[in-house]
Design a protein around this motif. Structure first.
Motif, mmCIF file in Angstrom:
data_model
loop_
_atom_site.group_PDB
_atom_site.id
_atom_site.type_symbol
_atom_site.label_atom_id
_atom_site.label_comp_id
_atom_site.label_asym_id
_atom_site.label_seq_id
_atom_site.Cartn_x
_atom_site.Cartn_y
_atom_site.Cartn_z
ATOM 1 N N ASP A 87 0.868 -1.182 0.000
ATOM 2 C CA ASP A 87 0.000 0.000 0.000
ATOM 3 C C ASP A 87 0.904 1.232 0.000
ATOM 4 O O ASP A 87 1.695 1.415 0.927
ATOM 5 C CB ASP A 87 -0.905 -0.009 1.235
ATOM 6 N N SER A 88 0.815 2.049 -1.038
ATOM 7 C CA SER A 88 1.730 3.175 -1.201
ATOM 8 C C SER A 88 0.953 4.461 -1.472
ATOM 9 O O SER A 88 -0.273 4.453 -1.612
ATOM 10 C CB SER A 88 2.704 2.906 -2.361
ATOM 11 N N TYR A 89 1.700 5.564 -1.541
ATOM 12 C CA TYR A 89 1.109 6.842 -1.933
ATOM 13 C C TYR A 89 2.129 7.627 -2.746
ATOM 14 O O TYR A 89 3.335 7.401 -2.647
ATOM 15 C CB TYR A 89 0.645 7.650 -0.715
ATOM 16 N N VAL A 90 1.603 8.568 -3.564
ATOM 17 C CA VAL A 90 2.435 9.403 -4.428
ATOM 18 C C VAL A 90 2.037 10.858 -4.198
ATOM 19 O O VAL A 90 0.861 11.212 -4.268
ATOM 20 C CB VAL A 90 2.255 9.044 -5.919
ATOM 21 N N ALA A 91 3.015 11.693 -3.896
ATOM 22 C CA ALA A 91 2.799 13.140 -3.767
ATOM 23 C C ALA A 91 3.281 13.801 -5.066
ATOM 24 O O ALA A 91 4.451 13.671 -5.423
ATOM 25 C CB ALA A 91 3.539 13.694 -2.556
ATOM 26 N N TRP A 92 2.366 14.516 -5.762
ATOM 27 C CA TRP A 92 2.720 15.103 -7.053
ATOM 28 C C TRP A 92 2.043 16.459 -7.219
ATOM 29 O O TRP A 92 1.105 16.804 -6.498
ATOM 30 C CB TRP A 92 2.322 14.171 -8.192
ATOM 31 N N LYS A 93 2.515 17.219 -8.191
ATOM 32 C CA LYS A 93 1.914 18.502 -8.509
ATOM 33 C C LYS A 93 2.165 18.830 -9.983
ATOM 34 O O LYS A 93 3.064 18.265 -10.619
ATOM 35 C CB LYS A 93 2.480 19.603 -7.616
ATOM 36 N N ILE A 94 1.364 19.735 -10.502
ATOM 37 C CA ILE A 94 1.505 20.143 -11.901
ATOM 38 C C ILE A 94 2.692 21.085 -12.024
ATOM 39 O O ILE A 94 2.784 22.078 -11.301
ATOM 40 C CB ILE A 94 0.219 20.825 -12.395
ATOM 41 N N GLN A 95 3.592 20.768 -12.929
ATOM 42 C CA GLN A 95 4.785 21.576 -13.135
ATOM 43 C C GLN A 95 4.736 22.340 -14.464
ATOM 44 O O GLN A 95 5.158 23.486 -14.543
ATOM 45 C CB GLN A 95 6.030 20.681 -13.104
ATOM 46 N N ASP A 96 4.235 21.703 -15.501
ATOM 47 C CA ASP A 96 4.165 22.313 -16.833
ATOM 48 C C ASP A 96 2.711 22.271 -17.286
ATOM 49 O O ASP A 96 2.244 21.259 -17.817
ATOM 50 C CB ASP A 96 5.056 21.545 -17.804
ATOM 51 N N PRO A 97 1.947 23.360 -17.130
ATOM 52 C CA PRO A 97 0.522 23.329 -17.472
ATOM 53 C C PRO A 97 0.275 23.019 -18.943
ATOM 54 O O PRO A 97 -0.696 22.334 -19.284
ATOM 55 C CB PRO A 97 0.032 24.738 -17.097
ATOM 56 N N THR A 98 1.124 23.528 -19.842
ATOM 57 C CA THR A 98 0.913 23.293 -21.264
ATOM 58 C C THR A 98 1.012 21.814 -21.593
ATOM 59 O O THR A 98 0.124 21.228 -22.240
ATOM 60 C CB THR A 98 1.933 24.096 -22.084
ATOM 61 N N ARG A 99 2.103 21.170 -21.163
ATOM 62 C CA ARG A 99 2.259 19.743 -21.428
ATOM 63 C C ARG A 99 1.198 18.934 -20.698
ATOM 64 O O ARG A 99 0.719 17.918 -21.222
ATOM 65 C CB ARG A 99 3.658 19.292 -21.008
ATOM 66 N N PHE A 100 0.830 19.371 -19.507
ATOM 67 C CA PHE A 100 -0.203 18.662 -18.746
ATOM 68 C C PHE A 100 -1.527 18.661 -19.506
ATOM 69 O O PHE A 100 -2.196 17.630 -19.622
ATOM 70 C CB PHE A 100 -0.373 19.317 -17.375
ATOM 71 N N LEU A 101 -1.914 19.818 -20.031
ATOM 72 C CA LEU A 101 -3.179 19.908 -20.772
ATOM 73 C C LEU A 101 -3.117 19.085 -22.048
ATOM 74 O O LEU A 101 -4.095 18.420 -22.423
ATOM 75 C CB LEU A 101 -3.493 21.371 -21.093
ATOM 76 N N GLN A 102 -1.998 19.112 -22.741
ATOM 77 C CA GLN A 102 -1.891 18.393 -24.000
ATOM 78 C C GLN A 102 -1.817 16.879 -23.818
ATOM 79 O O GLN A 102 -2.290 16.129 -24.671
ATOM 80 C CB GLN A 102 -0.650 18.871 -24.763
ATOM 81 N N SER A 103 -1.227 16.419 -22.704
ATOM 82 C CA SER A 103 -1.005 14.978 -22.533
ATOM 83 C C SER A 103 -2.118 14.278 -21.759
ATOM 84 O O SER A 103 -2.555 13.192 -22.139
ATOM 85 C CB SER A 103 0.329 14.739 -21.834
ATOM 86 N N VAL A 104 -2.573 14.872 -20.653
ATOM 87 C CA VAL A 104 -3.578 14.195 -19.826
ATOM 88 C C VAL A 104 -4.855 15.011 -19.664
ATOM 89 O O VAL A 104 -5.956 14.476 -19.714
ATOM 90 C CB VAL A 104 -2.994 13.844 -18.446
ATOM 91 N N GLY A 105 -4.750 16.291 -19.443
ATOM 92 C CA GLY A 105 -5.912 17.160 -19.404
ATOM 93 C C GLY A 105 -6.509 17.403 -18.035
ATOM 94 O O GLY A 105 -6.983 18.510 -17.767
ATOM 95 N N ASP A 106 -6.515 16.416 -17.132
ATOM 96 C CA ASP A 106 -7.118 16.606 -15.809
ATOM 97 C C ASP A 106 -6.397 15.721 -14.800
ATOM 98 O O ASP A 106 -5.709 14.758 -15.164
ATOM 99 C CB ASP A 106 -8.618 16.291 -15.831
ATOM 100 N N PRO A 107 -6.545 16.011 -13.486
ATOM 101 C CA PRO A 107 -5.824 15.255 -12.459
ATOM 102 C C PRO A 107 -6.152 13.761 -12.429
ATOM 103 O O PRO A 107 -5.285 12.940 -12.120
ATOM 104 C CB PRO A 107 -6.243 15.940 -11.153
ATOM 105 N N VAL A 108 -7.403 13.399 -12.721
ATOM 106 C CA VAL A 108 -7.769 11.979 -12.687
ATOM 107 C C VAL A 108 -6.971 11.190 -13.723
ATOM 108 O O VAL A 108 -6.416 10.121 -13.448
ATOM 109 C CB VAL A 108 -9.281 11.821 -12.913
#
Length: 295
Positions: A87-108
């Motif tokens: 049982d693990s966990y991952v702490a993350w945050k958005i670093q590059d909004p442009t690439r984030f929107l183009q690749s995944v689009g949302d946190p889920v």
């Protein structure tokens, strides 16, 4: 026509307000804003405050704060071929909004991608360790080694390059055993503990025997020394007694004989003693004849 002119100022005010609403937008400290034009990213705004864009452009908001992803516990295989549930966990945050929107689009969707990266990293990392090293109580433990830090760095590089997110940390919360393996593992643990307990009892009995043997030896030595001293003292006392008796007898034989006879009376006669002796018995001469009988 006059009725339309009457509503014209209100319409102009509404248009101006709508234009201002579409042009100006606020940005919070906890947000990224990505300005897009017809779905194409143009630029990202990271500073808080009031900003503006063209009315035909759109503003997409992203939370820049830290996200905690808790994937469902997964089963992995250790180097010694033991199944474990992690049982693990991952702490993350958005670093590059442009690439984030183009690749995944949302946190889920981003967490779904992170799940695949973290799962493969954990599988490789745990597969390089035996079960005993993962669940040992002795330091250093799994959390204090560099394994999890290396996994976080590897995941961060992969996620940032592909999805525009930064992985801050990856940690294991709990390591468990599959339900079908628990009973056999518990049985082995009980057998191991019983073996250790038998070993401790055997060592304790061995030490107890050694202690008792040493105590018996010391007791025998002490009694031997004490008996020797007692016999020595008794011999000295008997010698002194004989010397005193000899001196007393040499000074006054009659008085010595009288004392010895009275002493014999004291030892053999009391209120419960019944003695049947002849009239000429040496023992009764003093009782029947007095001092004359002792001559």
């Amino acid at each position: 026509m006059d009725s339309y002119r009457k509503y014209l100022p209100a319409a102009i005010v509404v248009a101006i307000l709508l234009l201002a609403y579409r042009t100006f937008f606020p940005v919070k400290e906890t947000e990224f804003v990505l300005v897009t034009q017809f779905g194409r990213p143009l630029y990202a705004i990271t500073g808080a405050g009031l900003h503006m864009k063209w009315a035909f452009q759109s503003a997409t908001y992203f939370d820049r704060r830290l996200h905690i992803y808790n994937p469902r516990p997964s089963e992995f295989l250790t180097r010694d071929k033991k199944n474990i549930v992690v049982d693990s966990y991952v702490a993350w945050k958005i670093q590059d909004p442009t690439r984030f929107l183009q690749s995944v689009g949302d946190p889920v969707a981003a967490e779904m991608r992170l799940h695949d990266i973290v799962w493969s990293g954990l599988s490789a990392a745990l597969g390089a360790h035996d079960l005993d090293s993962l669940v040992s109580t002795a330091a250093p433990t799994l959390q204090t080694t560099g394994m999890m830090d290396a996994l976080a760095d590897l995941t961060d590089r992969a996620a940032l390059a592909q999805y525009g997110v930064s992985v801050v940390d990856v940690r294991i919360k709990r390591i468990n055993l599959p339900e079908q393996n628990k009973q056999s593992v518990y049985a082995r643990m009980r057998a191991e503990r019983e073996r250790i307990a038998r070993q401790y009892r055997a060592e304790g009995e061995e030490q107890a025997l050694a202690i008792r043997a040493d105590a018996d030896r010391q007791k025998a030595e002490t009694l031997s020394v004490a008996y020797k001293e007692a016999e020595t003292i008794r011999g000295q006392g008997d010698a002194e007694s004989t010397r005193i008796y000899g001196q007393a007898y040499s000074k006054n034989p009659r008085f010595y004989k009288l004392l010895r006879t009275l002493d014999a009376y004291k030892k053999v006669l009391d209120d419960k003693t019944t003695a049947i002796l002849s009239s000429d018995s040496e023992l009764l001469k003093i009782l029947t004849r007095g001092e004359a009988g002792a001559k």
